[in-house]
Design a protein around this motif. Structure first.
Motif, PDB file in Angstrom:
ATOM      1  N   UNK A  45       0.833  -1.208   0.000  1.00  0.00           N
ATOM      2  CA  UNK A  45       0.000   0.000   0.000  1.00  0.00           C
ATOM      3  C   UNK A  45       0.867   1.257   0.000  1.00  0.00           C
ATOM      4  N   UNK A  46       1.929   1.273   0.795  1.00  0.00           N
ATOM      5  CA  UNK A  46       2.783   2.463   0.854  1.00  0.00           C
ATOM      6  C   UNK A  46       3.407   2.749  -0.515  1.00  0.00           C
ATOM      7  N   UNK A  47       3.792   1.694  -1.219  1.00  0.00           N
ATOM      8  CA  UNK A  47       4.359   1.876  -2.568  1.00  0.00           C
ATOM      9  C   UNK A  47       3.300   2.367  -3.553  1.00  0.00           C
ATOM     10  N   UNK A  48       2.087   1.841  -3.423  1.00  0.00           N
ATOM     11  CA  UNK A  48       0.981   2.297  -4.269  1.00  0.00           C
ATOM     12  C   UNK A  48       0.718   3.780  -4.040  1.00  0.00           C
ATOM     13  N   UNK A  49       0.651   4.175  -2.778  1.00  0.00           N
ATOM     14  CA  UNK A  49       0.334   5.560  -2.438  1.00  0.00           C
ATOM     15  C   UNK A  49       1.426   6.525  -2.911  1.00  0.00           C
ATOM     16  N   UNK A  50       2.665   6.048  -2.965  1.00  0.00           N
ATOM     17  CA  UNK A  50       3.790   6.903  -3.355  1.00  0.00           C
ATOM     18  C   UNK A  50       3.974   6.998  -4.871  1.00  0.00           C
ATOM     19  N   UNK A  51       3.290   6.139  -5.628  1.00  0.00           N
ATOM     20  CA  UNK A  51       3.492   6.115  -7.075  1.00  0.00           C
ATOM     21  C   UNK A  51       3.003   7.417  -7.710  1.00  0.00           C
ATOM     22  N   UNK A  52       3.815   7.959  -8.622  1.00  0.00           N
ATOM     23  CA  UNK A  52       3.463   9.211  -9.289  1.00  0.00           C
ATOM     24  C   UNK A  52       2.508   8.907 -10.457  1.00  0.00           C
ATOM     25  N   UNK A  53       1.287   9.381 -10.322  1.00  0.00           N
ATOM     26  CA  UNK A  53       0.244   9.050 -11.298  1.00  0.00           C
ATOM     27  C   UNK A  53       0.559   9.586 -12.691  1.00  0.00           C
ATOM     28  N   UNK A  54       1.373  10.659 -12.763  1.00  0.00           N
ATOM     29  CA  UNK A  54       1.712  11.215 -14.081  1.00  0.00           C
ATOM     30  C   UNK A  54       2.592  10.266 -14.907  1.00  0.00           C
ATOM     31  N   UNK A  55       3.123   9.225 -14.258  1.00  0.00           N
ATOM     32  CA  UNK A  55       3.903   8.228 -14.997  1.00  0.00           C
ATOM     33  C   UNK A  55       3.025   7.330 -15.864  1.00  0.00           C
ATOM     34  N   UNK A  56       1.735   7.344 -15.618  1.00  0.00           N
ATOM     35  CA  UNK A  56       0.816   6.502 -16.398  1.00  0.00           C
ATOM     36  C   UNK A  56       0.461   7.221 -17.689  1.00  0.00           C
ATOM     37  N   UNK A  57       0.779   6.608 -18.815  1.00  0.00           N
ATOM     38  CA  UNK A  57       0.545   7.271 -20.099  1.00  0.00           C
ATOM     39  C   UNK A  57      -0.594   6.633 -20.872  1.00  0.00           C
ATOM     40  N   UNK A  58      -0.468   5.356 -21.195  1.00  0.00           N
ATOM     41  CA  UNK A  58      -1.460   4.721 -22.063  1.00  0.00           C
ATOM     42  C   UNK A  58      -2.724   4.346 -21.297  1.00  0.00           C
ATOM     43  N   UNK A  59      -3.782   4.120 -22.056  1.00  0.00           N
ATOM     44  CA  UNK A  59      -5.048   3.669 -21.463  1.00  0.00           C
ATOM     45  C   UNK A  59      -4.844   2.356 -20.709  1.00  0.00           C
ATOM     46  N   UNK A  60      -4.049   1.434 -21.298  1.00  0.00           N
ATOM     47  CA  UNK A  60      -3.804   0.143 -20.654  1.00  0.00           C
ATOM     48  C   UNK A  60      -3.067   0.307 -19.328  1.00  0.00           C
ATOM     49  N   UNK A  61      -2.102   1.219 -19.292  1.00  0.00           N
ATOM     50  CA  UNK A  61      -1.369   1.464 -18.043  1.00  0.00           C
ATOM     51  C   UNK A  61      -2.309   1.993 -16.961  1.00  0.00           C
ATOM     52  N   UNK A  62      -3.188   2.893 -17.345  1.00  0.00           N
ATOM     53  CA  UNK A  62      -4.131   3.461 -16.373  1.00  0.00           C
ATOM     54  C   UNK A  62      -5.117   2.402 -15.892  1.00  0.00           C
ATOM     55  N   UNK A  63      -5.665   1.641 -16.824  1.00  0.00           N
ATOM     56  CA  UNK A  63      -6.609   0.588 -16.439  1.00  0.00           C
ATOM     57  C   UNK A  63      -5.966  -0.413 -15.485  1.00  0.00           C
ATOM     58  N   UNK A  64      -4.792  -0.921 -15.851  1.00  0.00           N
ATOM     59  CA  UNK A  64      -4.117  -1.913 -15.005  1.00  0.00           C
ATOM     60  C   UNK A  64      -3.812  -1.333 -13.633  1.00  0.00           C
ATOM     61  N   UNK A  65      -3.322  -0.098 -13.610  1.00  0.00           N
ATOM     62  CA  UNK A  65      -2.973   0.534 -12.329  1.00  0.00           C
ATOM     63  C   UNK A  65      -4.197   0.658 -11.433  1.00  0.00           C
ATOM     64  N   UNK A  66      -5.275   1.189 -11.973  1.00  0.00           N
ATOM     65  CA  UNK A  66      -6.440   1.467 -11.119  1.00  0.00           C
ATOM     66  C   UNK A  66      -7.216   0.202 -10.750  1.00  0.00           C
ATOM     67  N   UNK A  67      -7.161  -0.845 -11.584  1.00  0.00           N
ATOM     68  CA  UNK A  67      -7.739  -2.130 -11.163  1.00  0.00           C
ATOM     69  C   UNK A  67      -6.941  -2.673  -9.976  1.00  0.00           C
ATOM     70  N   UNK A  68      -5.621  -2.677 -10.090  1.00  0.00           N
ATOM     71  CA  UNK A  68      -4.783  -3.127  -8.977  1.00  0.00           C
ATOM     72  C   UNK A  68      -4.998  -2.260  -7.746  1.00  0.00           C
ATOM     73  N   UNK A  69      -5.089  -0.948  -7.971  1.00  0.00           N
ATOM     74  CA  UNK A  69      -5.280  -0.029  -6.849  1.00  0.00           C
ATOM     75  C   UNK A  69      -6.590  -0.326  -6.123  1.00  0.00           C
ATOM     76  N   UNK A  70      -7.661  -0.515  -6.887  1.00  0.00           N
ATOM     77  CA  UNK A  70      -8.960  -0.832  -6.269  1.00  0.00           C
ATOM     78  C   UNK A  70      -8.848  -2.101  -5.420  1.00  0.00           C
ATOM     79  N   UNK A  71      -8.267  -3.147  -6.009  1.00  0.00           N
ATOM     80  CA  UNK A  71      -8.196  -4.427  -5.306  1.00  0.00           C
ATOM     81  C   UNK A  71      -7.334  -4.332  -4.060  1.00  0.00           C
ATOM     82  N   UNK A  72      -6.228  -3.594  -4.160  1.00  0.00           N
ATOM     83  CA  UNK A  72      -5.346  -3.444  -3.008  1.00  0.00           C
ATOM     84  C   UNK A  72      -6.033  -2.624  -1.912  1.00  0.00           C
TER      85      UNK A  72
END
Length: 226
Positions: A45-72
């Motif tokens: 969780x601490x690593x998730x919270x620290x991740x810089x959201x501006x690093x997400x560029x593509x739609x797939x990167x955003x989808x994968x990130x936020x699905x993982x984020x929701x589940x975590x």
């Protein structure tokens, strides 16, 4: 340059997810006592919270990130209230758990409801509903690996097939009716891009008889843990 998060710590959390059954339903069960006690969930969780959201560029990167984020974040919500009978017990009738702060993303407190309804659903990918897991028995199964942009389509297809092949909660054929999860009722509008719920389901279950589809399998909100 965009880059996906390092999900190594989250993968360690997911190593505590094993197949089992609860209340007569086959599912992937989470060992909440272990992920809370060994610090793996807190680290992820601490690593998730620290991740810089501006690093997400593509739609797939955003989808994968936020699905993982929701589940975590759903895992964290249950672990923070463990032991508990249901994630819903972390909320109340007038203040549902979905509207309570679940953690931080990009330096801002978010709720599970915000991640689902304000970030993920507007991205127009209905298969998220077979990938995000609200820590309950009748939810889709928690995947034992993080979602990755590079494999997202394949992973979402596997999640969808797996859920529809689970007759305890995904899809079961009765005499004159095909009964499916209430997820397909609650989020019916999201499947319009596939021609609607029946067309979506038949894309993944090609051998179905020509029967009426009803989204009415009872939903069990018991926690997906032991």
């Amino acid at each position: 340059m965009a880059k996906e998060p390092d999900w190594t710590s989250y993968q360690k959390v997911l190593s505590h997810v094993q197949p089992g059954s609860k209340n007569g339903v086959s599912l992937m069960l989470v060992d909440y006592a272990a992920i809370k006690g060994n610090g793996s969930l807190d680290k992820a969780y601490r690593e998730l919270a620290a991740f810089k959201l501006e690093n997400l560029a593509s739609r797939e990167e955003k989808l994968a990130f936020y699905i993982n984020a929701y589940n975590l974040l759903a895992l964290k919500m249950v672990a923070d209230h463990w032991p508990t009978e249901s994630i819903k017990d972390a909320g109340s009738l007038f203040s549902p758990v979905w509207d309570k702060p679940a953690g931080e993303l990009g330096g801002k407190a978010v709720t599970l409801g915000e991640v689902e309804h304000e970030i993920l659903r507007p991205m127009g990918e209905p298969r998220i509903h077979l990938a995000i897991v609200c820590a309950s028995v009748s939810c889709p199964d928690l995947r034992r690996e993080p979602f990755m942009a590079s494999r997202l389509d394949e992973q979402l297809n596997e999640q969808t097939r797996g859920f529809l092949n689970n007759q305890d909660k995904g899809l079961k054929i009765e005499k004159k009716t095909i009964r499916v999860s209430k997820i397909f009722d609650w989020f019916e509008a999201d499947f319009k891009g596939y021609g609607g719920v029946p067309d979506f389901i038949k894309r993944y279950k090609t051998d179905l008889p020509d029967l009426k589809i009803k989204a009415d399998i009872p939903y069990d909100w018991a926690v997906n843990g032991h």
